[in-house]
Scaffold this motif. Structure first.
Motif, PDB file in Angstrom:
ATOM      1  N   ALA A   1      35.846  28.563  45.794  1.00 51.69           N
ATOM      2  CA  ALA A   1      35.023  28.996  44.660  1.00 51.69           C
ATOM      3  C   ALA A   1      33.738  29.687  45.131  1.00 51.69           C
ATOM      4  O   ALA A   1      33.248  30.596  44.467  1.00 51.69           O
TER       5      ALA A   1
ATOM      6  N   GLU B   1      41.168  41.614  38.913  1.00 47.12           N
ATOM      7  CA  GLU B   1      39.870  41.054  39.283  1.00 47.12           C
ATOM      8  C   GLU B   1      39.576  39.956  38.252  1.00 47.12           C
ATOM      9  O   GLU B   1      39.472  40.229  37.058  1.00 47.12           O
ATOM     10  N   PRO B   2      39.471  38.695  38.708  1.00 46.70           N
ATOM     11  CA  PRO B   2      39.478  37.566  37.766  1.00 46.70           C
ATOM     12  C   PRO B   2      38.400  37.618  36.684  1.00 46.70           C
ATOM     13  O   PRO B   2      38.722  37.489  35.496  1.00 46.70           O
TER      14      PRO B   2
ATOM     15  N   LYS C   1      37.129  40.810  50.247  1.00 46.28           N
ATOM     16  CA  LYS C   1      37.107  39.350  50.289  1.00 46.28           C
ATOM     17  C   LYS C   1      36.315  38.829  51.489  1.00 46.28           C
ATOM     18  O   LYS C   1      36.371  39.405  52.566  1.00 46.28           O
TER      19      LYS C   1
ATOM     20  N   SER D   1      47.007  32.651  38.291  1.00 46.11           N
ATOM     21  CA  SER D   1      45.997  33.169  39.218  1.00 46.11           C
ATOM     22  C   SER D   1      44.852  32.175  39.386  1.00 46.11           C
ATOM     23  O   SER D   1      44.206  31.780  38.412  1.00 46.11           O
ATOM     24  N   THR D   2      44.602  31.757  40.607  1.00 45.16           N
ATOM     25  CA  THR D   2      43.534  30.780  40.854  1.00 45.16           C
ATOM     26  C   THR D   2      42.183  31.338  40.433  1.00 45.16           C
ATOM     27  O   THR D   2      41.377  30.642  39.815  1.00 45.16           O
ATOM     28  N   GLY D   3      41.935  32.604  40.766  1.00 46.61           N
ATOM     29  CA  GLY D   3      40.670  33.226  40.405  1.00 46.61           C
ATOM     30  C   GLY D   3      40.460  33.240  38.899  1.00 46.61           C
ATOM     31  O   GLY D   3      39.381  32.901  38.399  1.00 46.61           O
TER      32      GLY D   3
END
Lengths: 339, 339
Positions: A137, A63-64, B179, A96-98
């Motif tokens: 985002a 979980e970012p 999500k 990871s993008t998040g």
């Protein structure tokens, strides 16, 4: 000009980081590379490159926000902090993008007066890339967020992609001003009344690949679905053409003859060419490369970040938002109580 | 079995209606064709075809609901009324999508217990079409609408497309249950607890062309954007391949050799093959063809409508909704007043 490069998280492993950093350094861009020195063999010796040890990493499954808070020693967190501290000028990650979004938001902070930073991608369409935001985002947005996205995208398109007067459009399910969700309809109204950008009205899904606008604005849910659908459709199509070109001897011969001419299309669709997605609305530059990046992809992500710094993208974005009068207003005096 | 066919609104004019009606009639499907007899030359003489004079038409630019109310003599309104009166068994139109949706909703009515009818398209992907809804009937939805869409799509996929146990997925910006927008997250929770359908969880945009599900459910805004983006991307790709195959003599030779093998892909992407979009959740069958339909496209739209009637799609949909316990509940007694 120094770029902080996160060495973790690429699908192909640290080799592409080494290759990409070498190529970018050869262009005269200095780098601080955050990762495991043992995995970055030979990079220490490259002129202009400094390897900063950061063994901890954040995986795609984590979980970012929680991971970024819990792992101050993670390479992406260290790299973002390096930019915030002024030791580097821009951040690049292909992890990871998040996590990259969270780390850059926490460290670089929102631009003054910006409601919500957005993630923008360059979509490969004939005649040049279309800047498309938000691609993930903000799953849910308000009209004023979409209005700011239009300014963020317009400023970046102008400053970094070199488009003189970018046509900025709002993605909807119809071209008419009244089409779309309530949020989109209100955003359209507000955008039609703005100044400083060239608002081109609504565009539909089919207008994006046709290059009908230079910047296309939407919420992060629709944007994420659309981006991945476009990638998936192009991949399906390429796969079917490849399949056809294997189906019989004549087709094989045809495929071979056609191949060189298709090279341009292949290059156009290659996500490594654009270098990656850009976080817009921060007080600094952050580029998030594709996890599947090649060495060339990493180098192009670093080049994109460097160009954004050189072109003063952040300052020019602030100026455009200011001129447009779309910054979040601070309350000047306490609200009057109604008794 | 009689299909009511609206003769107005095709891009190519009434000729494609004449051609399509002839082809469908040759298959033994009886037709009542609503249009201008003078424009439908020769159709009167075809066995099983009756031309019903209806000169008035609704253009794409007209506001659909208002136009349908104001023009009771319009061909689409007459054709829909014909089905409602039981003189025909199904409706087919390739005119204004909005007018066709409004006319079929007003005349055929919502199925008992259905919150919102949805428009479903068959997306051409390798391995068979994916049923995708909603593509534009409801720009804004609530979780319970998405839940019903899953049942509407599953029933149609089973009854008319012949998929045994359709995998039904929810479109989102990530595969994890958490999500998406709040509406999507809640719909996921409700779908995970349902019975009678095979819920396959969330899919992302890239999973649609990969054929990861048989039925993909989303709101009408995202669905409309996605459908048109997919069409636009396929068109862009095909255009680029065509361009490449013209660029030099070797490429021209290659393109010619490859052409027959690409025929399958061309047929797969041809919207005329599927016959059109389907209104789901009505008490009758309504197929809305592409405005750009060819004669074959019109014939396939009529065949699709006929198949839906023969396969008792409406009754089977009602039964599935009932078995799933997802019908809108009627209040059994007046609500208790809180004093």
């Amino acid at each position: 000009l120094i770029v902080a490069l996160d060495a973790h998280g690429t699908d192909a492993g640290p080799e592409v980081i080494v290759e990409g950093a070498r190529a970018a350094a050869a262009d005269g861009i200095a780098l601080r590379v955050f990762g495991e020195p043992g995995e970055l063999a030979g990079l220490e010796q490259v002129e202009g490159v400094e390897v900063v040890p950061a063994a901890q990493r954040i995986a795609n499954e984590e979980e970012p926000v929680r991971a970024v808070r819990a792992k101050p020693e993670a390479s992406i967190v260290r790299a973002a902090a390096d930019v915030a501290a002024g030791r580097s000028d821009a951040l690049v990650s292909a992890g990871s993008t998040g996590a990259a979004m969270a780390a850059s938001l926490f460290a670089l902070k929102r631009m003054r007066g910006v409601h919500r930073p957005a993630l923008a991608a360059q979509l490969p369409v004939p005649g040049g890339p279309v800047l498309f935001l938000d691609i993930g985002a903000n799953a849910e947005v308000q009209p004023r967020h979409l209005v700011q996205f239009a300014y963020l995208g317009s400023a970046f398109s102008q400053a970094v992609l070199g488009v003189i007067q970018p046509r900025v459009a709002l993605l909807s399910n119809g071209e008419e001003a009244g089409k779309g969700t309530q949020v989109v309809v209100e955003a359209h109204e507000q955008l039609a009344a703005t100044r400083g950008i060239r608002f081109a009205g609504n565009v539909e899904g089919r207008d994006i690949p046709a290059g009908a606008a230079d910047v296309v604005v939407t919420d992060g849910f629709t944007g994420n679905v659309a981006l991945k659908l476009m990638e998936g459709t192009a991949r399906m199509f390429a796969g079917e053409v490849r399949e056809a070109a294997r189906s019989n001897p004549l087709a094989i011969a045809g495929g071979l003859l056609l191949r060189p001419a298709l090279g341009g299309l292949r290059r156009q669709l290659d996500p490594n060419v654009s270098g990656g997605a850009i976080m817009l609305g921060l007080r600094g530059v952050a580029v998030i490369g594709h996890g599947s990046s090649s060495g060339e992809g990493i180098a192009n992500a670093v080049r994109l970040a460097a160009r954004a710094v050189e072109e003063r993208a952040v300052e020019r974005t602030e100026a455009l938002l200011e001129a447009g009068g779309v910054l979040r207003r601070r309350r000047r005096r306490p609200p009057v109580e109604v008794s």
